[in-house]
Design an enzyme around this catalytic site. Structure first.
Site, PDB file in Angstrom:
ATOM      1  N   TYR A 217     -71.945 108.684   4.644  1.00  0.00           N
ATOM      2  CA  TYR A 217     -71.764 107.605   5.613  1.00  0.00           C
ATOM      3  C   TYR A 217     -73.105 107.162   6.194  1.00  0.00           C
ATOM      4  O   TYR A 217     -73.420 105.969   6.259  1.00  0.00           O
ATOM      5  CB  TYR A 217     -70.837 108.097   6.722  1.00  0.00           C
ATOM      6  CG  TYR A 217     -70.646 107.160   7.891  1.00  0.00           C
ATOM      7  CD1 TYR A 217     -69.684 106.159   7.853  1.00  0.00           C
ATOM      8  CD2 TYR A 217     -71.394 107.300   9.069  1.00  0.00           C
ATOM      9  CE1 TYR A 217     -69.480 105.317   8.937  1.00  0.00           C
ATOM     10  CE2 TYR A 217     -71.199 106.470  10.151  1.00  0.00           C
ATOM     11  CZ  TYR A 217     -70.243 105.483  10.084  1.00  0.00           C
ATOM     12  OH  TYR A 217     -70.039 104.649  11.155  1.00  0.00           O
TER      13      TYR A 217
ATOM     14  N   SER B 159     -75.001 101.876  12.211  1.00  0.00           N
ATOM     15  CA  SER B 159     -74.709 103.040  13.044  1.00  0.00           C
ATOM     16  C   SER B 159     -76.001 103.678  13.503  1.00  0.00           C
ATOM     17  O   SER B 159     -77.018 103.633  12.798  1.00  0.00           O
ATOM     18  CB  SER B 159     -73.887 104.072  12.262  1.00  0.00           C
ATOM     19  OG  SER B 159     -73.784 105.292  12.971  1.00  0.00           O
TER      20      SER B 159
END
Length: 298
Positions: free
Chosen positions: A205, A192
């Site tokens: 995350y 990400s």
């Protein structure tokens, strides 16, 4: 298909909606396309396949919705058979993925299990090998996130759950799959852009995504000399069930990158096709930033 106005027009912000975790594609108010890619003027057209993955065998985790679903469908359009993993409660979405894959004349095998369990990772790989006859492409894609503005708000249980979901199965699945892979095969890991910007409201995350980038580089250094390439992708905001199930309304209202809109899953799937094919034969150990124009260091 001629370009036409769609929900992916430049500047479009997705409708604010809330779902329960893990989120379901079938319940999205405006479902992201799995087979269509944007045109420069903001319309869309059917993805143009050219047989880049003819008769390849792909394993895709999180293949029921979002990026995993789009990638599985594009892999099929390019000629690959696919095994998709998903949670049992996501069966309706997964069945839709299967139908779309089969629409393009390829086989789609199903594996419903939680990959937090190491044994399920191993069994998934065994099923893929037994059903498809091998694994040429492994796309470690599934993930969990939950919005928390401050580290003091993150329950210890959430921290552990996020790591148990987002990074440990990448290790277990890759370890089980690599003995069945050969020269010319590829692994793609879903990281990400948050690993590079340090997004503060997704600290657990974001931390797992940084681990995935490091894991990708190290695994590539182990296997690239054997002809197995390992790369990662770093998406930015992409309108998926994971987003609507884990972001509060005020965060979704700002869910866009520099292009003024969120990405759609097929845009990320097209990058995965590139990394899975020989078009990227000189690329390994890298992270491709498919994040709508976010400029980051690293």
């Amino acid at each position: 298909m001629s370009a036409q106005t769609s929900q992916f027009d430049t500047g479009h912000i997705p409708p604010v909606q809330q779902q329960q975790v893990p989120g379901w594609q079938k319940d999205m108010e405006q479902q992201p396309s799995t087979e269509y890619v944007p045109t420069p003027e903001g319309g869309y057209k059917l993805y143009e396949a050219s047989g880049k993955l003819k008769n390849r065998k792909a394993l895709v985790t999180g293949g029921d919705s979002g990026i995993g679903k789009a990638t599985a469908v594009l892999f099929a359009m390019e000629g690959a058979d696919v095994l998709i993993q998903y949670l049992p409660e996501e069966d309706k979405d997964a069945q839709d993925t299967k139908a779309k894959v089969e629409k393009y004349g390829r086989k789609c095998y199903m594996y419903a299990a939680n990959l937090k369990d190491k044994d399920n990772c191993v069994k998934m790989v065994e099923k893929a090998v037994n059903e498809m006859g091998g694994i040429n492409i492994l796309f470690n894609n599934h993930a969990y996130q939950m919005y928390r503005e401050n580290i003091l708000e993150v329950p210890d249980e959430q921290w552990l759950h996020t790591f148990d979901t987002n990074i440990h199965p990448f290790f277990y699945t890759s370890k089980a799959a690599l003995p069945h892979m050969k020269k010319g095969d590829t692994i793609i890991n879903d990281a990400s852009v948050n690993a590079y910007i340090g997004r503060p409201d997704l600290i657990d995350y974001t931390s797992t995504k940084g681990a995935i980038v490091a894991f990708t580089r190290a695994l590539s250094n182990q296997w690239v000399a054997k002809g197995i390439r390992v790369n990662a992708i770093a998406p930015g905001p992409v309108y998926t069930p994971l987003a609507v199930a884990t972001f509060p309304p005020h965060a979704l209202e700002q869910f866009q990158g520099p292009m003024g809109r969120p990405g759609q899953p097929s845009e990320i799937g097209a990058v995965c096709v590139f990394l899975a094919s020989t078009d990227s034969s000189q690329i390994s150990g890298q992270t491709i930033h498919c994040n709508g124009g976010m400029v980051v260091n690293g």
